[in-house]
Scaffold this motif. Sequence first.
Motif, mmCIF file in Angstrom:
data_model
loop_
_atom_site.group_PDB
_atom_site.id
_atom_site.type_symbol
_atom_site.label_atom_id
_atom_site.label_comp_id
_atom_site.label_asym_id
_atom_site.label_seq_id
_atom_site.Cartn_x
_atom_site.Cartn_y
_atom_site.Cartn_z
ATOM 1 N N MET A 110 9.245 58.060 -32.101
ATOM 2 C CA MET A 110 9.362 57.396 -32.846
ATOM 3 C C MET A 110 10.257 59.027 -33.844
ATOM 4 S SD MET A 110 8.867 55.206 -35.844
ATOM 5 C CE MET A 110 8.114 54.644 -34.565
ATOM 6 N N ALA A 111 11.761 57.667 -34.271
ATOM 7 C CA ALA A 111 12.709 58.596 -35.094
ATOM 8 C C ALA A 111 12.547 59.304 -35.975
ATOM 9 C CB ALA A 111 14.236 57.507 -35.148
ATOM 10 N N ARG A 112 13.508 60.406 -36.331
ATOM 11 C CA ARG A 112 13.575 61.581 -37.219
ATOM 12 C C ARG A 112 13.131 60.875 -38.600
ATOM 13 N NH1 ARG A 112 18.356 61.372 -36.872
ATOM 14 N NH2 ARG A 112 19.973 61.231 -38.408
ATOM 15 N N ARG A 113 12.663 61.111 -39.314
ATOM 16 C CA ARG A 113 12.308 60.621 -40.553
ATOM 17 C C ARG A 113 13.478 59.990 -40.958
ATOM 18 N NH1 ARG A 113 7.786 61.356 -43.300
ATOM 19 N NH2 ARG A 113 8.798 61.412 -45.520
ATOM 20 N N LEU A 114 13.776 59.380 -41.571
ATOM 21 C CA LEU A 114 14.601 59.038 -42.335
ATOM 22 C C LEU A 114 15.114 59.159 -43.405
ATOM 23 C CD1 LEU A 114 13.878 54.640 -41.738
ATOM 24 C CD2 LEU A 114 15.634 56.476 -40.821
ATOM 25 N N VAL A 115 16.338 59.222 -44.256
ATOM 26 C CA VAL A 115 16.506 60.130 -46.102
ATOM 27 C C VAL A 115 17.448 58.752 -46.562
ATOM 28 C CG1 VAL A 115 19.079 61.541 -46.234
ATOM 29 C CG2 VAL A 115 17.225 62.110 -44.082
ATOM 30 N N PRO A 116 16.880 59.023 -47.444
ATOM 31 C CA PRO A 116 17.648 57.763 -48.319
ATOM 32 C C PRO A 116 19.497 58.061 -48.858
ATOM 33 C CG PRO A 116 15.473 58.500 -49.438
ATOM 34 C CD PRO A 116 15.796 59.538 -48.164
ATOM 35 N N ALA A 117 19.951 56.715 -48.891
ATOM 36 C CA ALA A 117 21.367 56.580 -48.841
ATOM 37 C C ALA A 117 21.522 57.451 -50.639
ATOM 38 C CB ALA A 117 22.185 55.763 -48.512
ATOM 39 N N ASP A 118 22.693 57.242 -50.613
ATOM 40 C CA ASP A 118 23.687 57.823 -51.922
ATOM 41 C C ASP A 118 23.164 56.390 -52.338
ATOM 42 O OD1 ASP A 118 26.508 58.050 -53.466
ATOM 43 O OD2 ASP A 118 24.991 60.351 -53.682
ATOM 44 N N ARG A 119 23.222 56.525 -53.824
ATOM 45 C CA ARG A 119 23.071 55.745 -55.055
ATOM 46 C C ARG A 119 24.494 55.101 -54.865
ATOM 47 N NH1 ARG A 119 20.683 56.613 -60.599
ATOM 48 N NH2 ARG A 119 19.581 54.611 -60.245
ATOM 49 N N SER A 120 25.960 55.663 -54.826
ATOM 50 C CA SER A 120 26.947 55.030 -54.651
ATOM 51 C C SER A 120 26.908 53.838 -53.732
ATOM 52 C CB SER A 120 28.076 55.855 -55.212
ATOM 53 O OG SER A 120 28.184 56.669 -53.782
ATOM 54 N N GLU A 121 26.029 54.872 -52.354
ATOM 55 C CA GLU A 121 26.316 53.782 -51.274
ATOM 56 C C GLU A 121 25.339 52.234 -51.000
ATOM 57 O OE1 GLU A 121 26.893 57.014 -47.437
ATOM 58 O OE2 GLU A 121 25.256 56.662 -48.725
ATOM 59 N N VAL A 122 24.484 52.730 -52.166
ATOM 60 C CA VAL A 122 23.313 51.733 -52.199
ATOM 61 C C VAL A 122 24.148 50.297 -52.576
ATOM 62 C CG1 VAL A 122 21.257 50.697 -52.454
ATOM 63 C CG2 VAL A 122 21.818 52.443 -51.650
ATOM 64 N N GLU A 123 24.624 51.562 -54.396
ATOM 65 C CA GLU A 123 25.685 49.710 -54.689
ATOM 66 C C GLU A 123 26.157 49.595 -54.728
ATOM 67 O OE1 GLU A 123 25.789 53.047 -58.552
ATOM 68 O OE2 GLU A 123 24.012 52.607 -59.103
ATOM 69 N N ALA A 124 26.890 50.005 -53.615
ATOM 70 C CA ALA A 124 28.685 49.252 -52.886
ATOM 71 C C ALA A 124 28.220 48.427 -52.351
ATOM 72 C CB ALA A 124 29.240 50.340 -51.901
ATOM 73 N N ALA A 125 26.731 48.324 -51.319
ATOM 74 C CA ALA A 125 26.333 47.552 -50.157
ATOM 75 C C ALA A 125 25.869 46.463 -50.894
ATOM 76 C CB ALA A 125 24.936 48.313 -49.528
ATOM 77 N N LEU A 126 25.041 46.305 -52.178
ATOM 78 C CA LEU A 126 24.395 45.911 -52.191
ATOM 79 C C LEU A 126 25.414 44.661 -53.656
ATOM 80 C CD1 LEU A 126 21.618 47.487 -53.868
ATOM 81 C CD2 LEU A 126 21.456 45.423 -52.229
ATOM 82 N N ALA A 127 26.353 45.478 -53.998
ATOM 83 C CA ALA A 127 27.549 44.625 -54.920
ATOM 84 C C ALA A 127 28.192 43.928 -53.777
ATOM 85 C CB ALA A 127 28.634 45.557 -55.242
ATOM 86 N N ALA A 128 28.539 44.230 -52.551
ATOM 87 C CA ALA A 128 28.887 43.270 -50.963
ATOM 88 C C ALA A 128 28.261 42.283 -51.129
ATOM 89 C CB ALA A 128 29.312 44.669 -49.658
ATOM 90 N N ASP A 129 27.330 41.473 -50.856
ATOM 91 C CA ASP A 129 26.348 40.888 -51.349
ATOM 92 C C ASP A 129 26.057 40.913 -49.701
ATOM 93 O OD1 ASP A 129 24.284 38.403 -51.193
ATOM 94 O OD2 ASP A 129 26.068 37.090 -51.626
ATOM 95 N N PRO A 130 25.662 41.685 -49.099
ATOM 96 C CA PRO A 130 25.302 41.699 -48.065
ATOM 97 C C PRO A 130 25.588 40.934 -46.670
ATOM 98 C CG PRO A 130 23.819 42.670 -48.728
ATOM 99 C CD PRO A 130 24.437 41.884 -49.830
ATOM 100 N N LYS A 131 26.852 41.085 -45.929
ATOM 101 C CA LYS A 131 27.191 40.020 -45.255
ATOM 102 C C LYS A 131 27.365 40.707 -44.117
ATOM 103 C CE LYS A 131 29.228 36.613 -48.003
ATOM 104 N NZ LYS A 131 29.317 37.104 -49.888
ATOM 105 N N GLY A 132 27.547 41.884 -43.512
ATOM 106 C CA GLY A 132 27.878 42.493 -41.898
ATOM 107 C C GLY A 132 26.200 43.430 -42.029
ATOM 108 N N ARG A 133 26.625 44.285 -40.839
ATOM 109 C CA ARG A 133 26.089 44.786 -40.129
ATOM 110 C C ARG A 133 25.617 45.837 -41.151
ATOM 111 N NH1 ARG A 133 22.828 44.614 -35.564
ATOM 112 N NH2 ARG A 133 22.869 46.742 -34.264
ATOM 113 N N ALA A 134 26.873 46.425 -41.117
ATOM 114 C CA ALA A 134 26.505 47.814 -41.710
ATOM 115 C C ALA A 134 26.177 48.009 -42.980
ATOM 116 C CB ALA A 134 28.472 48.268 -41.966
ATOM 117 N N GLU A 135 26.230 46.501 -43.725
ATOM 118 C CA GLU A 135 25.506 47.116 -45.599
ATOM 119 C C GLU A 135 24.198 46.441 -44.799
ATOM 120 O OE1 GLU A 135 28.219 44.823 -43.959
ATOM 121 O OE2 GLU A 135 29.346 45.568 -45.466
ATOM 122 N N TRP A 136 23.379 46.006 -44.493
ATOM 123 C CA TRP A 136 22.157 45.409 -43.645
ATOM 124 C C TRP A 136 21.348 47.154 -43.289
ATOM 125 C CZ3 TRP A 136 19.907 42.560 -46.894
ATOM 126 C CH2 TRP A 136 20.074 41.446 -47.030
#
Length: 116
Positions: A1-27
């Motif tokens: 199992m991989a190392r523990r995951l770390v929550p993303a920065d809030r601004s990155e999450v908001e930007a990914a959600l605002a982009a209405d996730p279409k690309g692999r990077a956002e998902w």
Amino acid sequence: MARRLVPADRSEVEAALAADPKGRAEWKLLTKHYMALLEEKAPGHSVEVRVPPYAAVQVIPGVKHTRGTPPAVVETDAATWVALARGEMTWAEAEASGKVSASGQRADLEPWLPLA
């Protein structure tokens, strides 16, 4: 199992959600972010939650799993995982629609959702 995951920065999450996730990077960012929140909320090793191809984590207290297929597995796609994590879809709706596969004891994530 991989190392523990770390929550993303809030601004990155908001930007990914605002982009209405279409690309692999956002998902990928959103999946890993919400998986990290699940790890924090339900630490343990009795259930493996998989969102291929982005992430898998072992969560929920109970018997620790170390080899082979875990006794409890939850698997879904990224869009369903993000909808569950954000409260846009209930666990019951996801199961009834076949968008989530859950097997084994403790494989019901409803007590820990939504995450945001």
